[in-house]
Design a protein around this motif. Structure first.
Motif, mmCIF file in Angstrom:
data_model
loop_
_atom_site.group_PDB
_atom_site.id
_atom_site.type_symbol
_atom_site.label_atom_id
_atom_site.label_comp_id
_atom_site.label_asym_id
_atom_site.label_seq_id
_atom_site.Cartn_x
_atom_site.Cartn_y
_atom_site.Cartn_z
ATOM 1 N N UNK A 170 -13.775 -18.558 16.391
ATOM 2 C CA UNK A 170 -12.607 -17.685 16.250
ATOM 3 C C UNK A 170 -12.353 -17.354 14.779
ATOM 4 N N UNK A 171 -12.516 -18.329 13.915
ATOM 5 C CA UNK A 171 -12.396 -18.069 12.480
ATOM 6 C C UNK A 171 -13.450 -17.043 12.042
ATOM 7 N N UNK A 172 -14.674 -17.192 12.553
ATOM 8 C CA UNK A 172 -15.739 -16.244 12.201
ATOM 9 C C UNK A 172 -15.360 -14.830 12.633
ATOM 10 N N UNK A 173 -14.829 -14.699 13.850
ATOM 11 C CA UNK A 173 -14.427 -13.382 14.350
ATOM 12 C C UNK A 173 -13.269 -12.820 13.529
ATOM 13 N N UNK A 174 -12.360 -13.687 13.083
ATOM 14 C CA UNK A 174 -11.277 -13.234 12.205
ATOM 15 C C UNK A 174 -11.835 -12.708 10.891
ATOM 16 N N UNK A 175 -12.869 -13.340 10.380
ATOM 17 C CA UNK A 175 -13.490 -12.887 9.133
ATOM 18 C C UNK A 175 -14.078 -11.491 9.313
ATOM 19 N N UNK A 176 -14.674 -11.246 10.474
ATOM 20 C CA UNK A 176 -15.174 -9.899 10.776
ATOM 21 C C UNK A 176 -14.013 -8.909 10.810
ATOM 22 N N UNK A 177 -12.940 -9.296 11.506
ATOM 23 C CA UNK A 177 -11.767 -8.425 11.599
ATOM 24 C C UNK A 177 -11.178 -8.116 10.241
ATOM 25 N N UNK A 178 -11.098 -9.127 9.375
ATOM 26 C CA UNK A 178 -10.533 -8.925 8.038
ATOM 27 C C UNK A 178 -11.420 -8.031 7.183
ATOM 28 N N UNK A 179 -12.705 -8.033 7.440
ATOM 29 C CA UNK A 179 -13.606 -7.163 6.679
ATOM 30 C C UNK A 179 -13.430 -5.708 7.100
ATOM 31 N N UNK A 180 -13.374 -5.460 8.411
ATOM 32 C CA UNK A 180 -13.323 -4.087 8.902
ATOM 33 C C UNK A 180 -11.906 -3.519 8.999
ATOM 34 N N UNK A 181 -10.894 -4.378 9.062
ATOM 35 C CA UNK A 181 -9.514 -3.888 9.135
ATOM 36 C C UNK A 181 -8.580 -4.861 8.425
ATOM 37 N N UNK A 182 -8.671 -4.929 7.093
ATOM 38 C CA UNK A 182 -7.846 -5.896 6.354
ATOM 39 C C UNK A 182 -6.346 -5.641 6.484
ATOM 40 N N UNK A 183 -5.944 -4.376 6.571
ATOM 41 C CA UNK A 183 -4.509 -4.080 6.629
ATOM 42 C C UNK A 183 -3.901 -4.478 7.968
ATOM 43 N N UNK A 184 -4.723 -4.497 9.015
ATOM 44 C CA UNK A 184 -4.204 -4.852 10.324
ATOM 45 C C UNK A 184 -4.120 -6.341 10.568
ATOM 46 N N UNK A 185 -4.718 -7.141 9.674
ATOM 47 C CA UNK A 185 -4.787 -8.585 9.894
ATOM 48 C C UNK A 185 -3.400 -9.220 9.954
ATOM 49 N N UNK A 186 -2.509 -8.788 9.079
ATOM 50 C CA UNK A 186 -1.187 -9.415 9.052
ATOM 51 C C UNK A 186 -0.397 -9.130 10.324
ATOM 52 N N UNK A 187 -0.779 -8.098 11.041
ATOM 53 C CA UNK A 187 -0.106 -7.801 12.301
ATOM 54 C C UNK A 187 -0.328 -8.862 13.354
ATOM 55 N N UNK A 188 -1.225 -9.839 13.059
ATOM 56 C CA UNK A 188 -1.453 -10.915 14.019
ATOM 57 C C UNK A 188 -0.214 -11.769 14.215
ATOM 58 N N UNK A 189 0.802 -11.542 13.405
ATOM 59 C CA UNK A 189 2.088 -12.205 13.635
ATOM 60 C C UNK A 189 2.636 -11.846 15.014
ATOM 61 N N UNK A 190 2.108 -10.770 15.599
ATOM 62 C CA UNK A 190 2.536 -10.366 16.945
ATOM 63 C C UNK A 190 2.279 -11.483 17.957
ATOM 64 N N UNK A 191 1.232 -12.286 17.720
ATOM 65 C CA UNK A 191 0.895 -13.356 18.656
ATOM 66 C C UNK A 191 1.935 -14.458 18.666
ATOM 67 N N UNK A 192 2.680 -14.562 17.580
ATOM 68 C CA UNK A 192 3.615 -15.678 17.439
ATOM 69 C C UNK A 192 5.076 -15.247 17.544
ATOM 70 N N UNK A 193 5.372 -13.978 17.273
ATOM 71 C CA UNK A 193 6.751 -13.499 17.358
ATOM 72 C C UNK A 193 6.970 -12.573 18.549
ATOM 73 N N UNK A 194 5.881 -12.093 19.170
ATOM 74 C CA UNK A 194 6.039 -11.189 20.302
ATOM 75 C C UNK A 194 6.015 -9.729 19.857
ATOM 76 N N UNK A 195 5.683 -8.851 20.808
ATOM 77 C CA UNK A 195 5.474 -7.448 20.461
ATOM 78 C C UNK A 195 6.748 -6.719 20.082
ATOM 79 N N UNK A 196 7.923 -7.228 20.464
ATOM 80 C CA UNK A 196 9.183 -6.582 20.097
ATOM 81 C C UNK A 196 9.710 -7.069 18.759
ATOM 82 N N UNK A 197 9.459 -8.330 18.447
ATOM 83 C CA UNK A 197 10.079 -8.927 17.271
ATOM 84 C C UNK A 197 9.166 -8.970 16.043
ATOM 85 N N UNK A 198 7.857 -8.838 16.247
ATOM 86 C CA UNK A 198 6.962 -9.120 15.124
ATOM 87 C C UNK A 198 7.161 -8.167 13.956
ATOM 88 N N UNK A 199 7.583 -6.905 14.236
ATOM 89 C CA UNK A 199 7.801 -5.982 13.129
ATOM 90 C C UNK A 199 9.048 -6.329 12.319
#
Length: 292
Positions: free
Chosen positions: A209-238
């Motif tokens: 999973x860490x390896x796949x995250x590294x791929x994600x961070x390479x191809x979409x670095x700006x979207x990586x921080x949006x992973x907060x959606x997993x912990x705050x939920x799709x309504x609250x994460x923003x």
């Protein structure tokens, strides 16, 4: 594409940075964990054969797991097709006319990642499934040499309702990373039975999973921080103050019980995963998250 920098002598061509290889993308713990997992499986299988040849009536659980693991290549053809259709029979395939914005994003990303060939080098079909409130996506095989990617509708809500397509692009890059790095290979499935009993399977998964995250961070670095959606939920994460979130992570004492919980998790716990993602903002994609 070649870029240029200026100098006293004029414009000087600068070669673009080479795309990292699969070996570069892998988390430093992935290969060692696979070696350990492979050795334990081999030892267990040899031990199981010893019991069988000696005519032992009741095999230990680990021996039974080792023997069952050897059947996986035979059963894989049937199990892969069954698992695929049992899920995708209720899914919505993404096509140029079905969710066209998502299709264009996915096709462009796939081309960047080199999915332009056939079989495992072909762009996996993308499906939307009803997540029933679960924020998730996954990559798996639909044939022995062909993969697919599914994304839950609840995760897509952040794109279509909140306009956050970058986080979705990161998620899709992460899942294509699993395909690219062969995390869904049949031989890796062989390691699961024995290593699940030995509690090593979550660590193998966590490294992948860490390896796949590294791929994600390479191809979409700006979207990586949006992973907060997993912990705050799709309504609250923003509404999450990301800097405050990282500060609060640092104030928590990470002691023995946190490490125990992380050890048994097949994905790094949020505090660990997001800490690694935070570092990529200043250090680039080549960050290795902590395994414990």
């Amino acid at each position: 594409m070649t870029t240029f920098t200026s100098s006293a002598a004029g414009a000087v061509p600068v070669a673009p940075a080479a795309t990292p290889t699969n070996a570069h993308f892998r988390h430093r713990a992935e290969v060692p964990m696979l070696i350990v997992g492979g050795l334990t499986t081999i030892v267990a299988f040899v031990g199981a054969l010893t019991f069988v040849t000696r005519g032992v009536d009741e095999l230990p659980e680990w021996a039974g797991a080792a023997l069952s693991a050897m059947l996986i290549p035979v059963l894989a053809f049937f199990l892969i097709r069954y698992m695929f259709w049992s899920t995708m029979g209720d899914a919505v395939p993404v096509t140029p006319k079905q969710f066209p914005e998502l299709y264009e994003l996915y096709a462009d990303l796939g081309a960047e990642m080199g999915f332009t060939g056939e079989k495992l080098h072909a762009l996996p079909q993308l499906y939307v499934v009803n997540g029933n409130g679960v924020l998730n996506a996954a990559a798996a095989k639909c044939q022995v040499r062909k993969a697919y990617v599914q994304i839950n509708s609840d995760l897509l809500d952040i794109a279509y309702e909140l306009g956050d397509f970058r986080t979705v692009r990161f998620v899709l890059a992460h899942e294509l990373g699993h395909v690219k790095l062969r995390h869904i290979s049949i031989w890796r499935m062989i390691l699961r039975p024995v290593n699940t009993l030995l509690t090593l399977a979550p660590s193998i998964s966590r490294a992948q999973e860490y390896s796949a995250d590294r791929v994600g961070c390479y191809y979409e670095p700006e979207g990586a921080r949006g992973m907060a959606v997993l912990f705050a939920g799709k309504r609250m994460y923003q509404r999450v103050d990301v800097e405050e979130y990282y500060d609060s992570i640092r104030t928590h004492r990470v002691g023995f019980w946190f490490k125990v919980a992380n050890y048994f998790a097949d994905h790094a716990l949020g505090f660990r995963r997001m800490a690694a993602i935070e570092q990529t903002a200043t250090q680039g994609w080549n960050v290795h998250g902590k395994m414990l």
